[in-house]
Design a protein around this motif. Structure first.
Motif, PDB file in Angstrom:
ATOM      1  N   ALA A   4      36.184  21.116  32.202  1.00 53.30           N
ATOM      2  CA  ALA A   4      34.803  21.335  32.662  1.00 53.30           C
ATOM      3  C   ALA A   4      34.581  20.721  34.040  1.00 53.30           C
ATOM      4  CB  ALA A   4      33.813  20.757  31.650  1.00 53.30           C
ATOM      5  N   GLU A   5      35.102  19.514  34.262  1.00 57.66           N
ATOM      6  CA  GLU A   5      34.955  18.881  35.580  1.00 57.66           C
ATOM      7  C   GLU A   5      35.673  19.688  36.657  1.00 57.66           C
ATOM      8  OE1 GLU A   5      35.171  14.294  35.494  1.00 57.66           O
ATOM      9  OE2 GLU A   5      36.184  14.990  33.661  1.00 57.66           O
ATOM     10  N   LYS A   6      36.876  20.160  36.343  1.00 61.27           N
ATOM     11  CA  LYS A   6      37.627  20.971  37.311  1.00 61.27           C
ATOM     12  C   LYS A   6      36.878  22.254  37.656  1.00 61.27           C
ATOM     13  CE  LYS A   6      42.148  19.287  35.850  1.00 61.27           C
ATOM     14  NZ  LYS A   6      43.420  19.626  35.197  1.00 61.27           N
ATOM     15  N   ILE A   7      36.309  22.888  36.641  1.00 60.45           N
ATOM     16  CA  ILE A   7      35.545  24.115  36.867  1.00 60.45           C
ATOM     17  C   ILE A   7      34.335  23.823  37.754  1.00 60.45           C
ATOM     18  CG2 ILE A   7      34.078  25.850  35.735  1.00 60.45           C
ATOM     19  CD1 ILE A   7      36.032  25.629  33.301  1.00 60.45           C
ATOM     20  N   CYS A   8      33.620  22.761  37.438  1.00 63.96           N
ATOM     21  CA  CYS A   8      32.413  22.415  38.200  1.00 63.96           C
ATOM     22  C   CYS A   8      32.744  22.058  39.646  1.00 63.96           C
ATOM     23  CB  CYS A   8      31.676  21.250  37.531  1.00 63.96           C
ATOM     24  SG  CYS A   8      30.927  21.671  35.955  1.00 63.96           S
ATOM     25  N   LEU A   9      33.792  21.268  39.852  1.00 63.86           N
ATOM     26  CA  LEU A   9      34.163  20.892  41.221  1.00 63.86           C
ATOM     27  C   LEU A   9      34.665  22.095  42.010  1.00 63.86           C
ATOM     28  CD1 LEU A   9      35.805  17.402  40.637  1.00 63.86           C
ATOM     29  CD2 LEU A   9      33.593  17.897  41.708  1.00 63.86           C
ATOM     30  N   LEU A  59      26.568  18.929  37.450  1.00 63.91           N
ATOM     31  CA  LEU A  59      27.172  19.373  36.195  1.00 63.91           C
ATOM     32  C   LEU A  59      28.537  18.716  35.986  1.00 63.91           C
ATOM     33  CD1 LEU A  59      26.264  23.176  36.066  1.00 63.91           C
ATOM     34  CD2 LEU A  59      25.104  21.261  34.962  1.00 63.91           C
ATOM     35  N   ALA A  60      29.290  18.501  37.070  1.00 65.32           N
ATOM     36  CA  ALA A  60      30.579  17.809  36.959  1.00 65.32           C
ATOM     37  C   ALA A  60      30.369  16.382  36.465  1.00 65.32           C
ATOM     38  CB  ALA A  60      31.311  17.812  38.300  1.00 65.32           C
ATOM     39  N   ALA A  61      29.336  15.723  36.983  1.00 65.71           N
ATOM     40  CA  ALA A  61      29.040  14.359  36.534  1.00 65.71           C
ATOM     41  C   ALA A  61      28.636  14.349  35.067  1.00 65.71           C
ATOM     42  CB  ALA A  61      27.940  13.743  37.402  1.00 65.71           C
ATOM     43  N   VAL A 132      19.866  27.213  32.049  1.00 66.96           N
ATOM     44  CA  VAL A 132      19.176  26.127  31.349  1.00 66.96           C
ATOM     45  C   VAL A 132      19.989  25.676  30.136  1.00 66.96           C
ATOM     46  CG1 VAL A 132      17.079  25.464  30.094  1.00 66.96           C
ATOM     47  CG2 VAL A 132      16.899  26.822  32.190  1.00 66.96           C
ATOM     48  N   GLY A 133      20.522  26.631  29.379  1.00 64.96           N
ATOM     49  CA  GLY A 133      21.300  26.285  28.196  1.00 64.96           C
ATOM     50  C   GLY A 133      22.550  25.495  28.531  1.00 64.96           C
ATOM     51  N   GLY A 134      23.317  25.967  29.515  1.00 69.59           N
ATOM     52  CA  GLY A 134      24.533  25.259  29.911  1.00 69.59           C
ATOM     53  C   GLY A 134      24.242  23.855  30.415  1.00 69.59           C
ATOM     54  N   THR A 135      23.203  23.735  31.229  1.00 69.75           N
ATOM     55  CA  THR A 135      22.822  22.424  31.750  1.00 69.75           C
ATOM     56  C   THR A 135      22.316  21.520  30.637  1.00 69.75           C
ATOM     57  OG1 THR A 135      22.279  23.419  33.885  1.00 69.75           O
ATOM     58  CG2 THR A 135      21.337  21.249  33.427  1.00 69.75           C
ATOM     59  N   LEU A 136      21.534  22.074  29.714  1.00 75.09           N
ATOM     60  CA  LEU A 136      21.024  21.287  28.587  1.00 75.09           C
ATOM     61  C   LEU A 136      22.168  20.740  27.737  1.00 75.09           C
ATOM     62  CD1 LEU A 136      18.580  20.283  26.941  1.00 75.09           C
ATOM     63  CD2 LEU A 136      18.657  22.461  25.708  1.00 75.09           C
ATOM     64  N   VAL A 137      23.164  21.562  27.464  1.00 81.51           N
ATOM     65  CA  VAL A 137      24.303  21.115  26.654  1.00 81.51           C
ATOM     66  C   VAL A 137      25.058  19.994  27.378  1.00 81.51           C
ATOM     67  CG1 VAL A 137      26.564  21.808  25.740  1.00 81.51           C
ATOM     68  CG2 VAL A 137      24.552  23.259  25.363  1.00 81.51           C
ATOM     69  N   LEU A 138      25.399  20.205  28.645  1.00 79.66           N
ATOM     70  CA  LEU A 138      26.141  19.179  29.383  1.00 79.66           C
ATOM     71  C   LEU A 138      25.321  17.901  29.566  1.00 79.66           C
ATOM     72  CD1 LEU A 138      27.921  21.281  32.156  1.00 79.66           C
ATOM     73  CD2 LEU A 138      28.951  20.201  30.157  1.00 79.66           C
ATOM     74  N   GLY A 139      24.044  18.078  29.888  1.00 82.70           N
ATOM     75  CA  GLY A 139      23.180  16.905  30.063  1.00 82.70           C
ATOM     76  C   GLY A 139      22.991  16.131  28.777  1.00 82.70           C
ATOM     77  N   THR A 140      22.824  16.841  27.679  1.00 81.85           N
ATOM     78  CA  THR A 140      22.668  16.176  26.378  1.00 81.85           C
ATOM     79  C   THR A 140      23.948  15.433  26.005  1.00 81.85           C
ATOM     80  OG1 THR A 140      21.064  17.825  25.645  1.00 81.85           O
ATOM     81  CG2 THR A 140      22.175  16.548  23.927  1.00 81.85           C
ATOM     82  N   GLY A 141      25.095  16.073  26.204  1.00 78.09           N
ATOM     83  CA  GLY A 141      26.369  15.408  25.942  1.00 78.09           C
ATOM     84  C   GLY A 141      26.536  14.151  26.774  1.00 78.09           C
ATOM     85  N   ALA A 142      26.111  14.209  28.033  1.00 81.27           N
ATOM     86  CA  ALA A 142      26.191  13.036  28.908  1.00 81.27           C
ATOM     87  C   ALA A 142      25.229  11.939  28.459  1.00 81.27           C
ATOM     88  CB  ALA A 142      25.909  13.433  30.351  1.00 81.27           C
ATOM     89  N   MET A 143      24.007  12.328  28.088  1.00 79.56           N
ATOM     90  CA  MET A 143      23.038  11.317  27.645  1.00 79.56           C
ATOM     91  C   MET A 143      23.528  10.629  26.368  1.00 79.56           C
ATOM     92  SD  MET A 143      20.769  11.257  29.979  1.00 79.56           S
ATOM     93  CE  MET A 143      22.059  11.732  31.116  1.00 79.56           C
ATOM     94  N   LEU A 144      24.104  11.404  25.479  1.00 83.26           N
ATOM     95  CA  LEU A 144      24.673  10.808  24.259  1.00 83.26           C
ATOM     96  C   LEU A 144      25.805   9.839  24.614  1.00 83.26           C
ATOM     97  CD1 LEU A 144      24.784  13.943  21.908  1.00 83.26           C
ATOM     98  CD2 LEU A 144      23.261  11.956  21.705  1.00 83.26           C
ATOM     99  N   GLY A 145      26.580  10.203  25.626  1.00 82.45           N
ATOM    100  CA  GLY A 145      27.687   9.346  26.027  1.00 82.45           C
ATOM    101  C   GLY A 145      27.264   8.062  26.703  1.00 82.45           C
ATOM    102  N   ILE A 146      26.259   8.138  27.559  1.00 81.43           N
ATOM    103  CA  ILE A 146      25.886   6.929  28.308  1.00 81.43           C
ATOM    104  C   ILE A 146      24.926   6.030  27.558  1.00 81.43           C
ATOM    105  CG2 ILE A 146      26.390   7.998  30.538  1.00 81.43           C
ATOM    106  CD1 ILE A 146      23.392   8.271  31.006  1.00 81.43           C
TER     107      ILE A 146
END
Length: 149
Positions: A4-9, A59-61, A132-146
């Motif tokens: 995912a990071e490679k795709i985003c970058l 999104l990469a972050a 919105v859906g893609g960003t919500l999924v990645l953002g939610t995953g990040a919030m859960l992680g941090i």
């Protein structure tokens, strides 16, 4: 680095280069114009490409910190980024065709052709869901992680 990071970058690089190249296109119009302006969608393509490049970095972050499965992060990143790319492509196309100054004005046009009335509305719904859906999924995953403790 995750897929995912490679795709985003990679998308960030492509979008940023598109922004720089459309900036040259915009400048050429401005240099030749009586009022130093460029066609509306040339300007929109330039600005949106630059903005989407930084959105791809965000999104990469999110991807880097997400605790979701790698395939979910990659799918979410692709969902958002593909629609970012489609939006930029649409702006570039309207800039090349110089067929409108508002792609949402009815009747919807693409060059000399009229698009079916449902097509633009369906595209916009899919774009909203993807971005919105893609960003919500990645953002939610990040919030859960941090914020997990």
């Amino acid at each position: 680095m995750s897929l995912a990071e490679k795709i985003c970058l990679s998308a960030a690089f492509l979008f940023f280069m598109t922004g720089l190249l459309t900036g040259i296109w915009k400048y050429r119009h401005m240099a030749r114009s009586e009022d130093a302006s460029s066609p509306v969608y040339v300007d929109i393509a330039h600005r949106s490409s630059l903005l989407y490049s930084f959105a791809a970095l965000l999104l990469a972050a999110f991807s880097a910190h997400s605790v979701l499965a790698a395939w979910i992060n990659a799918a979410a990143a692709l969902a958002a980024l593909v629609f970012f790319a489609f939006a930029i492509g649409t702006y570039v196309l309207h800039g090349l065709l110089q067929d409108t100054d508002n792609q949402l004005r009815r009747p919807h046009r693409l060059g000399e052709r009229l698009l079916p009335p449902w097509m633009t509305g369906l595209f916009m719904v899919l774009l909203i869901v993807g971005e919105v859906g893609g960003t919500l999924v990645l953002g939610t995953g990040a919030m859960l992680g941090i914020w997990k403790g």
